[in-house]
Design an enzyme around this catalytic site. Structure first.
Site, short mmCIF file in Angstrom:
data_model
loop_
_atom_site.label_atom_id
_atom_site.label_comp_id
_atom_site.label_asym_id
_atom_site.label_seq_id
_atom_site.Cartn_x
_atom_site.Cartn_y
_atom_site.Cartn_z
N GLU A 43 -1.67 9.37 -25.83
CA GLU A 43 -2.43 8.90 -27.00
C GLU A 43 -3.89 9.34 -26.86
O GLU A 43 -4.45 9.36 -25.76
CB GLU A 43 -2.35 7.37 -27.06
CG GLU A 43 -3.18 6.72 -28.14
CD GLU A 43 -3.22 5.20 -27.99
OE1 GLU A 43 -3.22 4.51 -29.02
OE2 GLU A 43 -3.26 4.72 -26.84
N LYS A 120 -0.19 5.29 -36.13
CA LYS A 120 0.08 4.05 -35.39
C LYS A 120 0.11 2.83 -36.30
O LYS A 120 -0.80 2.59 -37.09
CB LYS A 120 -0.98 3.88 -34.30
CG LYS A 120 -0.72 2.75 -33.32
CD LYS A 120 -1.76 2.82 -32.21
CE LYS A 120 -1.58 1.76 -31.15
NZ LYS A 120 -2.58 1.90 -30.06
N CYS A 165 1.46 3.79 -28.01
CA CYS A 165 0.88 2.71 -27.22
C CYS A 165 1.46 1.33 -27.55
O CYS A 165 2.58 1.04 -27.19
CB CYS A 165 -0.64 2.73 -27.34
SG CYS A 165 -1.49 1.83 -26.02
#
Length: 310
Positions: A43, A120, A165
């Site tokens: 990331e 995300k 993440c």
């Protein structure tokens, strides 16, 4: 399928894009030399994890966001992918033409073509300035929640999904992709060793990371490849522990250090088929009529009034 994960050591504030991309290219070349067909990067791989710092959105955009992808700074990575015939996953900070900001990842095939983009969904942290905290976690300040959901793409014949993440900690993430027949889920992360929100024992930062990857791989019959940053970025430590997990829930490859490191394994896609057929056969055993609360409620509420059945 030859699969590699490229863990990254620290990317500091002073590191230029050119320096960082050169490191990525070297790891891609190493992955290709080991017969990998895909290499997974972390990331926000092109910069330090800048949400730990308080600054204006304008300064963050100027220093850390990519207006186009690829661009002149990142093009060497795409050129290397084409030359060595290896695909890659890459996380970065994206700003759109109309000024929207996302924590983004892309999936690139062996021909150097972007075939998938993910933004995300589960943004952790806060948007206010926590002056007493040792560092900030300002993803809610710098990014919008992803607007495209969880997709699955055909990556050179392998059905591949992406997340980033904190997404890896939510079971819905993997289930949505496995319901699209994903065989492999790839993800990047930057996880600090210290939790600024509550007094979490340091060892749990790695333990919970392992648990969610192993459980999610097993419960969905998929391979999971996770690439993190590690070591001390300008004095702030991250857990590392990049790994590849089999559909059995077993960790089959794992980074051992706190620097740039490529791990590799040949993944047997038929192993996932076995688990999806014999253990978690969704078509035979799932009961969506009993899961409605999952999408009807965002937060926890009162128990349902089910009563007592005769």
């Amino acid at each position: 399928m030859g699969l590699a994960v490229a863990q990254m050591g620290a990317v500091n504030l002073a590191d230029s894009r050119a320096v960082v991309v050169a490191r990525l290219v070297e790891m891609l070349k190493e992955a290709a030399s080991r017969q990998a067909e895909l290499v997974v990067f972390p990331e926000l791989a092109l910069t330090t994890f800048f949400p730990r710092y308080w600054m204006s959105e304008e300064e963050a955009i100027e220093r850390f966001f990519e207006k186009t992808m690829p661009n002149k700074d990142v093009e060497p990575l795409f050129e290397a992918a084409r030359k060595h015939q290896i695909g890659f996953y890459l996380g970065y900070a994206e700003i759109t033409e109309d000024g929207r900001r996302f924590n983004t990842s892309i999936l690139v095939n062996k021909s150097g073509k972007i075939i998938g983009k993910y933004r995300k969904v589960h943004l952790p942290g806060h948007s206010d300035h926590k002056i007493e905290a040792p560092f900030q976690h300002l993803e809610k300040k710098y990014f919008e929640v992803g607007d495209q959901g969880f997709g699955v793409w055909d990556l050179d014949g392998v059905r591949t999904g992406m997340c980033l993440c904190n997404d890896r900690r939510w079971p819905e993430t993997y289930r949505v992709m496995s319901l699209q027949s994903a065989e492999l889920v790839v993800l990047g992360y930057n996880t600090p060793s210290e939790n600024i929100h509550w007094n979490e024992p340091v060892h749990l930062r790695t333990t919970t990371h392992e648990i969610v990857l192993q459980a999610s791989a097993y419960q969905n019959g998929i391979w999971v490849a996770a690439a993190g940053k590690c070591g001390y970025e300008d004095g702030y430590h991250m857990i590392g522990s990049s790994m590849i997990v089999a559909p059995s829930g077993e960790i089959v490859a794992r980074a051992t250090g706190e620097d740039d490191e490529v791990i590799f394994t040949n993944i047997d896609l038929t192993l996932g088929q076995g688990f999806r057929e014999h253990v978690f056969n969704f078509e035979k055993h799932r009961r969506p009529e009993h899961y409605k609360l999952i999408v009807e409620r965002k937060g926890a509420g009162e128990p349902l009034d089910i009563g007592v059945n005769d």
